[in-house]
Scaffold this active site. Structure first.
Site, short mmCIF file in Angstrom:
data_model
loop_
_atom_site.label_atom_id
_atom_site.label_comp_id
_atom_site.label_asym_id
_atom_site.label_seq_id
_atom_site.Cartn_x
_atom_site.Cartn_y
_atom_site.Cartn_z
N GLU A 90 7.24 -7.77 -3.77
CA GLU A 90 6.15 -7.10 -4.49
C GLU A 90 6.35 -5.59 -4.62
O GLU A 90 5.81 -4.97 -5.52
CB GLU A 90 4.81 -7.38 -3.79
CG GLU A 90 4.43 -8.86 -3.88
CD GLU A 90 3.12 -9.16 -3.16
OE1 GLU A 90 2.13 -8.46 -3.40
OE2 GLU A 90 3.10 -10.11 -2.35
N GLU A 133 -7.37 -12.42 3.51
CA GLU A 133 -6.89 -12.22 2.14
C GLU A 133 -5.96 -13.38 1.83
O GLU A 133 -4.74 -13.29 2.01
CB GLU A 133 -6.15 -10.88 2.03
CG GLU A 133 -5.72 -10.55 0.62
CD GLU A 133 -4.90 -9.27 0.54
OE1 GLU A 133 -5.27 -8.38 -0.23
OE2 GLU A 133 -3.90 -9.16 1.28
N GLU A 137 -0.37 0.02 3.56
CA GLU A 137 -0.09 -1.39 3.85
C GLU A 137 1.38 -1.74 3.60
O GLU A 137 1.83 -1.69 2.45
CB GLU A 137 -0.99 -2.27 2.95
CG GLU A 137 -0.74 -3.75 3.13
CD GLU A 137 -1.65 -4.63 2.27
OE1 GLU A 137 -2.12 -4.16 1.20
OE2 GLU A 137 -1.87 -5.78 2.65
C1 LER Z 1 -0.70 -7.40 -1.99
O1 LER Z 1 0.17 -8.42 -1.76
C2 LER Z 1 -1.65 -7.20 -0.86
O2 LER Z 1 -1.47 -7.68 0.23
C3 LER Z 1 -2.83 -6.37 -1.12
O3 LER Z 1 -3.57 -6.19 0.03
C4 LER Z 1 -2.37 -5.07 -1.72
O4 LER Z 1 -3.28 -4.44 -2.50
MN MN Z 2 -2.84 -7.41 1.94
#
Ligand code: LER
Ligand code: MN
Length: 273
Positions: free
Chosen positions: A159, A245, A153
């Site tokens: 981050e 998410e 990802e």
């Molecule tokens: C972190 O910002 C994120 O997008 C998660 O999916 C990573 O584990």
């Molecule tokens: Mn993510």
């Protein structure tokens, strides 16, 4: 295309863009709202009751769309590029275990490599990437029988400093048969010139999608053009999951409701036909 949302299997998580709380309550709500699956972020794969999780998913009729692993990094510092060899070996063991669980619980069998790739921590990027490749190869070697697909990802610069853009991730997906790209629309708005064009660029290498707005709220609560995102995903022939998410504001109920409603607006005519 199918829709999921990310759930954290731990109440005391430092990650804000997940749903937390009673698993029964959340599975019940997600089923009622029409979700197809749930993505579960598991902090410690050695610490879960796989049978219990399996029977809960069956009871509510939701699929496990993927296992995400970012909480292993945030809770225990699990990192595939850790400068300590012992810690890297621990991280590799975690991922082999995630793979085993994923192969028994999910027909899709996706394990996310998100935050747990770690950071450069003063090393040149090329060195950190080399270490990531070495760890990844060990994981792949030891999970042949499980057949898991690992999703790399791209994550924004605030981050991590290893693999921020779609371009950075394409190379790995090209190299390894069981590595695909996880597009996260939130990170893309920060790193990619155009999040919409990045979808076309990643094309056939995309294995999974995380959906959130530029402000990381649910789809529909920010500035992204979801019609265009879905249109682009369909254009490249993507048939997998879109997993929401997002920060659960104003409440997780509302986030889950608005998120699926926004996506369905552009998916529904296609899903029903
Ligand atoms: C972190 O910002 C994120 O997008 C998660 O999916 C990573 O584990
Ligand atoms: Mn993510």
């Amino acid at each position: 295309l199918r829709i999921a949302a990310v759930y954290a299997l731990s109440e005391e998580t430092k990650f804000e863009a997940v749903v937390k709380g009673s698993l029964d309550k959340i599975l019940n709500l997600m089923r009622d709202l029409g979700y197809d699956g749930i993505e579960i972020n598991i902090p410690n794969p050695f610490n879960i009751d796989v049978n219990q999780l399996s029977s809960k998913l069956n009871e509510y009729g939701l699929e496990l769309s993927a296992i995400s692993t970012g909480l292993s990094y945030l809770s225990y510092g699990i990192s595939l590029t850790h400068s300590s060899k012992d810690m890297r070996e621990k991280a590799i063991k975690f991922f082999i275990k995630y793979s085993e669980i994923s192969s028994t619980l999910s027909k899709y069998n996706y394990v996310v490599i998100g935050l747990a790739r770690g950071k450069c921590e003063g090393r040149p990027k090329s060195e950190a990437l080399k270490t990531l490749r070495e760890s990844l190869e060990k994981i792949l070697e030891n999970t042949e029988d499980y057949g898991t697909i690992f999703l790399i990802e791209p994550i924004n610069r605030y981050e991590t400093d290893i693999i921020n853009t779609i371009e950075d991730s394409i190379q790995l997906a090209r190299e390894y048969r069981r590595v695909k790209i996880l597009l996260d629309t939130y990170h893309m708005t920060i790193e990619d010139v155009s999040p919409y064009n990045a979808i076309l660029k990643a094309g056939e290498y995309i294995g999974y999608v995380h959906a959130a707005e530029n402000n990381r709220l649910a789809p529909g609560m920010g500035m992204l053009n979801w019609e265009l995102i879905i249109c682009r995903l369909l254009r490249i022939g993507y048939q997998g999951y879109i997993s929401i998410e997002a920060i659960p504001k104003p409440s997780y109920e509302e986030m889950l409701r608005v998120g699926i409603k926004t996506l369905n607006q552009y998916l529904k005519p296609r899903r029903d036909s």
